[in-house]
Scaffold this active site. Structure first.
Site, PDB file in Angstrom:
ATOM      1  N   LYS A  73       0.814  -1.319  -0.017  1.00  0.00           N
ATOM      2  CA  LYS A  73      -0.039  -0.078  -0.022  1.00  0.00           C
ATOM      3  C   LYS A  73       0.630   1.140   0.017  1.00  0.00           C
ATOM      4  CE  LYS A  73      -4.387  -1.472   1.901  1.00  0.00           C
ATOM      5  NZ  LYS A  73      -5.390  -1.070   3.036  1.00  0.00           N
ATOM      6  N   ASP A 109     -10.348   3.295   1.789  1.00  0.00           N
ATOM      7  CA  ASP A 109     -10.863   2.654   3.136  1.00  0.00           C
ATOM      8  C   ASP A 109     -11.626   3.978   4.000  1.00  0.00           C
ATOM      9  OD1 ASP A 109      -9.824   0.186   2.748  1.00  0.00           O
ATOM     10  OD2 ASP A 109      -7.618   0.650   3.602  1.00  0.00           O
ATOM     11  N   GLY A 258     -17.124  -4.111  10.679  1.00  0.00           N
ATOM     12  CA  GLY A 258     -16.324  -3.687   9.756  1.00  0.00           C
ATOM     13  C   GLY A 258     -16.985  -4.019   8.102  1.00  0.00           C
TER      14      GLY A 258
HETATM   15  P1  NAD Z   1      -2.175  -1.719  11.136  1.00  0.00           P
HETATM   16  O1  NAD Z   1      -0.947  -2.741  11.468  1.00  0.00           O
HETATM   17  O2  NAD Z   1      -1.722  -0.966  10.071  1.00  0.00           O
HETATM   18  O3  NAD Z   1      -2.581  -0.878  12.451  1.00  0.00           O
HETATM   19  C1  NAD Z   1      -2.824  -1.798  13.738  1.00  0.00           C
HETATM   20  C2  NAD Z   1      -3.031  -0.465  14.718  1.00  0.00           C
HETATM   21  O4  NAD Z   1      -3.440  -1.263  16.011  1.00  0.00           O
HETATM   22  C3  NAD Z   1      -1.998   0.343  15.077  1.00  0.00           C
HETATM   23  O5  NAD Z   1      -2.284   1.673  15.459  1.00  0.00           O
HETATM   24  C4  NAD Z   1      -1.626  -0.383  16.250  1.00  0.00           C
HETATM   25  O6  NAD Z   1      -0.930   0.380  17.320  1.00  0.00           O
HETATM   26  C5  NAD Z   1      -2.794  -0.991  16.973  1.00  0.00           C
HETATM   27  N1  NAD Z   1      -2.735  -2.074  17.692  1.00  0.00           N
HETATM   28  C6  NAD Z   1      -2.297  -3.175  17.439  1.00  0.00           C
HETATM   29  N2  NAD Z   1      -2.413  -3.990  18.429  1.00  0.00           N
HETATM   30  C7  NAD Z   1      -2.830  -3.414  19.584  1.00  0.00           C
HETATM   31  C8  NAD Z   1      -3.237  -3.800  21.063  1.00  0.00           C
HETATM   32  N3  NAD Z   1      -2.869  -4.879  21.275  1.00  0.00           N
HETATM   33  N4  NAD Z   1      -3.747  -2.802  21.923  1.00  0.00           N
HETATM   34  C9  NAD Z   1      -3.797  -1.476  21.118  1.00  0.00           C
HETATM   35  N5  NAD Z   1      -3.528  -1.131  19.947  1.00  0.00           N
HETATM   36  C10 NAD Z   1      -3.019  -1.997  19.285  1.00  0.00           C
HETATM   37  O7  NAD Z   1      -3.440  -2.552  10.521  1.00  0.00           O
HETATM   38  P2  NAD Z   1      -4.435  -1.885   9.838  1.00  0.00           P
HETATM   39  O8  NAD Z   1      -4.226  -2.347   8.512  1.00  0.00           O
HETATM   40  O9  NAD Z   1      -4.767  -0.530  10.312  1.00  0.00           O
HETATM   41  O10 NAD Z   1      -5.712  -2.853  10.380  1.00  0.00           O
HETATM   42  C11 NAD Z   1      -6.402  -2.665  11.737  1.00  0.00           C
HETATM   43  C12 NAD Z   1      -7.892  -3.358  11.586  1.00  0.00           C
HETATM   44  O11 NAD Z   1      -8.614  -3.128  10.858  1.00  0.00           O
HETATM   45  C13 NAD Z   1      -7.620  -5.039  11.028  1.00  0.00           C
HETATM   46  O12 NAD Z   1      -8.480  -5.625  12.025  1.00  0.00           O
HETATM   47  C14 NAD Z   1      -8.120  -5.010   9.698  1.00  0.00           C
HETATM   48  O13 NAD Z   1      -8.859  -6.232   9.439  1.00  0.00           O
HETATM   49  C15 NAD Z   1      -9.132  -3.957   9.934  1.00  0.00           C
HETATM   50  N6  NAD Z   1      -9.396  -3.406   8.404  1.00  0.00           N
HETATM   51  C16 NAD Z   1     -10.859  -3.219   8.044  1.00  0.00           C
HETATM   52  C17 NAD Z   1     -11.364  -2.724   7.087  1.00  0.00           C
HETATM   53  C18 NAD Z   1     -12.618  -2.679   6.459  1.00  0.00           C
HETATM   54  O14 NAD Z   1     -12.677  -2.508   5.393  1.00  0.00           O
HETATM   55  N7  NAD Z   1     -13.525  -3.158   7.418  1.00  0.00           N
HETATM   56  C19 NAD Z   1     -10.340  -2.192   6.078  1.00  0.00           C
HETATM   57  C20 NAD Z   1      -8.920  -2.085   6.600  1.00  0.00           C
HETATM   58  C21 NAD Z   1      -8.679  -2.696   7.650  1.00  0.00           C
END
Ligand code: NAD
Length: 289
Positions: A73, A109, A258
């Site tokens: 990305k 997104d 989501g």
């Molecule tokens: P990422 O790895 O880029 O970011 C993860 C975030 O969560 C960071 O801010 C990190 O600090 C935080 N984090 C992780 N573990 C944690 C914990 N135990 N306690 C507190 N904070 C914590 O991931 P991403 O790509 O942003 O994805 C995050 C979530 O969003 C995933 O579950 C993904 O499936 C979901 N998502 C959904 C959609 C949708 O269309 N519904 C789209 C994108 C991502």
């Protein structure tokens, strides 16, 4: 499917790794079939090292475009010709459109998140949001919400590798939009509780609540929520996360996973490629009922 594919069929890709589990091919190909559009959407295993060749293939094969997902990305940005302003601010691309060899990067997104709320007739413009997480999804949500006119966003993150990104997001939102963004340590529970109490919406974009963390939630106490607020979890597997259960215990009326965001980010990409509206309800029923 074979009835639809002929010499004129236009190819759209999905370039990521791992990607074979993705629902996007099913979503887009069924939408093309439903609307009688002569496109096909295929997933390709593309790691960072293969990305330059894969992106060039969009031009070479005259593909209409592609989705990109992790780990591509951010890495895809220097390989494109133009960026949509939101993609530029967010620093990530999930959709590429090929206009006669000119590749433009978009991110859907954030617009998918905002559209998912609109689909439920919910308005957060001019209101305050508390957002947990500042990774890929959290950045897209915060930036798009700020661009669309959300008044205030309190972003909570752990002091982990994403903390610097969270700082950058807050500075950028304050500099480039009329929204007031602040950064908070997610381990400061009293601050977290107060900011949620003051918000119309709480959104969790951390993935806590998704396998293997399905028994966890960052908010365990239902008294942190008010029935008149919105609670939104970006996770869609499981369909009901622990956070959603806590919100329902609090009597919160508007509780979402989501799924709507996922469908709408796909629908926004579909529109960019084809100019047509994806039949979202049809796809929702097909994939999830
Ligand atoms: P990422 O790895 O880029 O970011 C993860 C975030 O969560 C960071 O801010 C990190 O600090 C935080 N984090 C992780 N573990 C944690 C914990 N135990 N306690 C507190 N904070 C914590 O991931 P991403 O790509 O942003 O994805 C995050 C979530 O969003 C995933 O579950 C993904 O499936 C979901 N998502 C959904 C959609 C949708 O269309 N519904 C789209 C994108 C991502």
């Amino acid at each position: 499917m074979t009835e639809r594919i002929d010499g004129h069929t236009i190819l759209i890709g999905l370039m990521a790794y791992p990607i074979r589990h993705s629902m996007s091919p099913t979503m887009h190909n069924n939408a093309f079939a439903k609307l009688g559009l002569n496109y096909v959407y295929l997933a390709f295993d593309v790691t960072n090292d293969k990305l330059p060749d894969a992106i060039n293939a969009i031009r070479t094969l005259d593909m209409r475009g592609s989705n990109v997902s992790m780990p591509n990305k951010q890495k895809v940005i220097p390989l494109l010709d133009k960026l949509d302003p939101a993609a530029e601010m967010i620093g990530a691309v999930n959709t590429i459109v090929n206009d006669n060899g000119v590749l433009t990067g978009y991110t859907t997104d954030g617009t998918g998140f905002m559209q998912a709320l609109k689909d439920e007739n919910l308005n957060i413009i001019g209101e305050k949001m508390t957002l947990a997480g500042a990774g890929g999804a959290g950045t897209a949500i915060a930036v798009q919400a700020a661009l669309d006119g959300v008044k205030e966003i309190s972003i909570f993150n752990a002091k982990d590798s994403i903390w610097e990104n969270a700082k950058r997001n807050v500075e950028m939102i304050n500099e480039k939009t009329n929204c007031k963004a602040t950064l908070h340590d997610i381990d400061d529970k009293e601050d977290f509780r107060k900011e949620i109490a003051d918000s119309i919406i709480y959104c969790d974009s951390t993935g806590v609540g998704m396998k293997p963390l399905e028994d966890l939630t960052l908010v365990e106490d239902p008294t942190w929520f008010r029935p008149d607020m919105i609670v939104f979890d970006t996770v869609y597997a499981p369909r009901t996360t622990k956070l959603m259960t806590v919100a329902k215990q609090a009597g919160v009326k508007h509780v979402f996973n989501g799924l709507g965001m996922m469908l709408e980010q796909g629908a926004q990409a579909f529109k960019l490629w084809t100019g047509e509206d994806m039949p979202v309800e049809y796809i929702h029923d097909l994939l999830f009922s």
